[in-house]
Motif scaffolding. Structure first.
Motif, PDB file in Angstrom:
ATOM      1  N   TYR A   1      -9.651   0.674  -1.558  1.00 16.22           N
ATOM      2  CA  TYR A   1      -9.512  -0.748  -1.259  1.00 16.22           C
ATOM      3  C   TYR A   1     -10.576  -1.219  -0.262  1.00 16.22           C
ATOM      4  O   TYR A   1     -11.217  -2.250  -0.461  1.00 16.22           O
ATOM      5  CB  TYR A   1      -8.109  -1.026  -0.711  1.00 16.22           C
ATOM      6  CG  TYR A   1      -7.920  -2.435  -0.219  1.00 16.22           C
ATOM      7  CD1 TYR A   1      -7.708  -3.480  -1.114  1.00 16.22           C
ATOM      8  CD2 TYR A   1      -7.943  -2.736   1.137  1.00 16.22           C
ATOM      9  CE1 TYR A   1      -7.532  -4.774  -0.664  1.00 16.22           C
ATOM     10  CE2 TYR A   1      -7.771  -4.017   1.601  1.00 16.22           C
ATOM     11  CZ  TYR A   1      -7.564  -5.041   0.687  1.00 16.22           C
ATOM     12  OH  TYR A   1      -7.398  -6.313   1.135  1.00 16.22           O
TER      13      TYR A   1
ATOM     14  N   LEU B   1       0.836  -1.201   0.000  1.00 14.00           N
ATOM     15  CA  LEU B   1       0.000   0.000   0.000  1.00 14.00           C
ATOM     16  C   LEU B   1       0.870   1.250   0.000  1.00 14.00           C
ATOM     17  O   LEU B   1       0.645   2.182  -0.776  1.00 14.00           O
ATOM     18  CB  LEU B   1      -0.920  -0.002   1.224  1.00 14.00           C
ATOM     19  CG  LEU B   1      -1.642   1.299   1.541  1.00 14.00           C
ATOM     20  CD1 LEU B   1      -2.746   1.552   0.523  1.00 14.00           C
ATOM     21  CD2 LEU B   1      -2.202   1.273   2.937  1.00 14.00           C
TER      22      LEU B   1
ATOM     23  N   ALA C   1       2.721   1.647  -3.351  1.00 14.48           N
ATOM     24  CA  ALA C   1       1.802   2.129  -4.388  1.00 14.48           C
ATOM     25  C   ALA C   1       1.491   3.607  -4.199  1.00 14.48           C
ATOM     26  O   ALA C   1       1.470   4.384  -5.169  1.00 14.48           O
ATOM     27  CB  ALA C   1       0.515   1.315  -4.374  1.00 14.48           C
ATOM     28  N   GLY C   2       1.267   4.027  -2.962  1.00  9.39           N
ATOM     29  CA  GLY C   2       1.005   5.437  -2.684  1.00  9.39           C
ATOM     30  C   GLY C   2       2.194   6.313  -3.036  1.00  9.39           C
ATOM     31  O   GLY C   2       2.043   7.388  -3.621  1.00  9.39           O
TER      32      GLY C   2
ATOM     33  N   ILE D   1      -5.762   5.267  -1.759  1.00  4.78           N
ATOM     34  CA  ILE D   1      -5.756   3.878  -2.216  1.00  4.78           C
ATOM     35  C   ILE D   1      -6.389   2.974  -1.162  1.00  4.78           C
ATOM     36  O   ILE D   1      -7.177   2.079  -1.483  1.00  4.78           O
ATOM     37  CB  ILE D   1      -4.321   3.421  -2.547  1.00  4.78           C
ATOM     38  CG1 ILE D   1      -3.799   4.176  -3.774  1.00  4.78           C
ATOM     39  CG2 ILE D   1      -4.265   1.915  -2.777  1.00  4.78           C
ATOM     40  CD1 ILE D   1      -2.316   3.973  -4.028  1.00  4.78           C
TER      41      ILE D   1
END
Length: 82
Positions: free
Chosen positions: A75, A35, A38-39, A71
């Motif tokens: 999610y 996470l 990705a951020g 995100i």
């Protein structure tokens, strides 16, 4: 050292996002790290493309955390609908 620093930054950003996002998302160590990565990747791409900040500025950490929260929110909404 590049991959190791990416994983460490991703983990820190992921933990910050989980602390700032309300609710119980039940993500483990690996998902929290992914996470954050990705951020950070999304914030780096968008922030640098739009000229908000350069590589290594503190605004990158803030943007990475904000994008990780976004995100995480998406999610949790997708998982909740299942």
């Amino acid at each position: 050292m590049g991959w190791l620093s990416t994983i460490i930054v991703g983990f820190i950003v992921g933990v910050l996002a989980k602390l700032l996002h309300p609710g119980n998302d039940k993500l483990g160590f690996i998902m929290t790290t992914l996470l954050g990565i990705a951020g950070a990747a999304l914030a780096g791409f968008v922030g640098e493309a739009l000229g908000w900040y350069a590589v290594g500025e503190a605004a990158g950490w803030i943007a990475s955390t904000v994008f990780a929260i976004i995100i995480l929110a998406v999610y949790t909404r997708v998982i909740r609908k299942r």
